[in-house]
Design an enzyme around this catalytic site. Structure first.
Site, short mmCIF file in Angstrom:
data_model
loop_
_atom_site.label_atom_id
_atom_site.label_comp_id
_atom_site.label_asym_id
_atom_site.label_seq_id
_atom_site.Cartn_x
_atom_site.Cartn_y
_atom_site.Cartn_z
N ASP A 210 4.91 3.40 5.92
CA ASP A 210 5.38 2.37 4.89
C ASP A 210 7.00 3.04 4.41
O ASP A 210 7.59 2.36 3.86
CB ASP A 210 4.64 2.39 3.68
CG ASP A 210 5.20 1.36 2.57
OD1 ASP A 210 5.26 0.48 2.96
OD2 ASP A 210 4.95 2.03 1.40
N SER A 235 6.71 -3.72 -1.31
CA SER A 235 5.79 -3.94 -0.31
C SER A 235 4.80 -5.07 -0.94
O SER A 235 4.26 -4.77 -1.98
CB SER A 235 5.18 -2.91 0.32
OG SER A 235 5.88 -1.89 0.95
N GLN A 285 3.92 -5.51 8.41
CA GLN A 285 4.27 -5.28 6.86
C GLN A 285 5.21 -6.61 6.43
O GLN A 285 6.21 -6.91 6.94
CB GLN A 285 4.89 -4.17 6.46
CG GLN A 285 4.99 -3.98 4.93
CD GLN A 285 5.53 -2.56 4.45
OE1 GLN A 285 6.83 -2.52 4.75
NE2 GLN A 285 4.71 -1.62 4.18
#
Length: 294
Positions: A210, A235, A285
């Site tokens: 991430d 995110s 993502q």
């Protein structure tokens, strides 16, 4: 082992509160929300604690629902959806102050043999020849408007050794380039005795995944990112598929690209390779990517 890495490992060592319920601590944050990679890694750790030891994670799908408060522990509730002969499925809800902040679905599989092929590893320089992200950051700290952000990013660099192949977005702000980025990463220290804890390596890779995945979106538009203040973002969802075993304390190549940004969102796709060329994982993502109003 560095103090920062020790603290990261402590974050992943969740406290069992009740059957299928765990409490996770937080680390100091440079912004007023918990780092998403930490929540995802802790949720995977919670799910893995309820699965038989002969099954490792093969996929996870997560949604970030609300910003996490760094000053409040996170409660992870695990729902044992199914235990089959080969696969086990778990659902995890992360809660703070009575509100769900994160949702994870994860699937675990018993190791087995089958058909096998993979996309070849792209070319990349030896990570040992590249400066660390912390070294780059220390040389360019004057670019960041908030000194606290610099200190926080340097602390993360003490736990996760990141090495960009090309300059990161904050050094190329103002100039658009190809929406692709390569980063080598590994934890900054040897995980002695962790060979019998494969789940730990998956959780650490989830944490690191991430950190840079949406860089390729920033590069396409010449944006430096939230730390420079030219993007407001977070995110939204995160998915990973684990293909082959790996160790998080050995070099992993994170090969990232962005096929699209639209509607205030940006999409990043990536593959993670071991240094000897094995495809270890695939990652996707999407995040909010808004230009701040002036």
């Amino acid at each position: 082992m560095s103090t920062a890495l020790h603290r990261l490992l402590e974050l992943l060592d969740l406290e069992a509160v009740d059957e299928d319920t765990f409490r996770g601590a937080n680390r100091p944050a440079a912004v007023s929300r918990v780092f998403g990679g930490q929540v995802a890694a802790q949720a995977l750790a919670a799910a893995g604690r309820t699965v038989p030891g002969d099954r490792g994670p093969h996929s996870l799908h997560a949604y970030f629902l609300r910003p996490g408060d760094p000053g409040t522990p996170i409660i992870y509730s695990v729902d044992r959806i199914r235990d089959g002969s080969s696969f086990a499925t778990r659902r995890v809800v992360a809660v703070q102050q009575g509100q769900p902040i994160f949702h994870l679905s994860a699937s675990f599989q018993r190791a087995e043999q089958g058909l096998e092929h993979q996309e070849p590893m792209p070319k990349a320089p030896d990570p040992r020849t590249l400066p660390t992200a912390a070294e780059r950051l220390a040389r360019h700290a004057h670019l960041f408007p908030n000194p606290l952000v610099v200190r926080r990013l340097l602390e993360i660099g003490e736990a996760i050794d990141l090495r960009y192949v090309l300059d990161p977005p904050y050094l190329t702000a103002g100039t658009a380039r190809e929406p692709a980025s390569q980063v080598w990463f590994r934890v900054a220290g040897e995980l002695a005795g962790a060979a019998d804890r494969p789940l730990l390596h998956y959780c650490l890779a989830t944490y690191a995944s991430d950190m840079t995945l949406l860089d390729s979106v920033l590069l396409a538009h010449g944006r430096g990112g939230w730390s420079l203040g030219d993007i407001v973002g977070a995110s939204l969802d995160h998915a990973m598929w684990f293909h082959r075993p790996f160790r998080a304390d050995e070099w992993l190549l994170y090969d990232q690209l962005s096929p699209s940004s639209a509607g205030g969102r940006g999409l990043g796709q990536a593959r993670i390779y071991t240094e000897d060329g094995r495809l270890a994982a695939s990652v996707v993502q999407e995040g909010v990517m808004r230009v701040p109003r002036r």
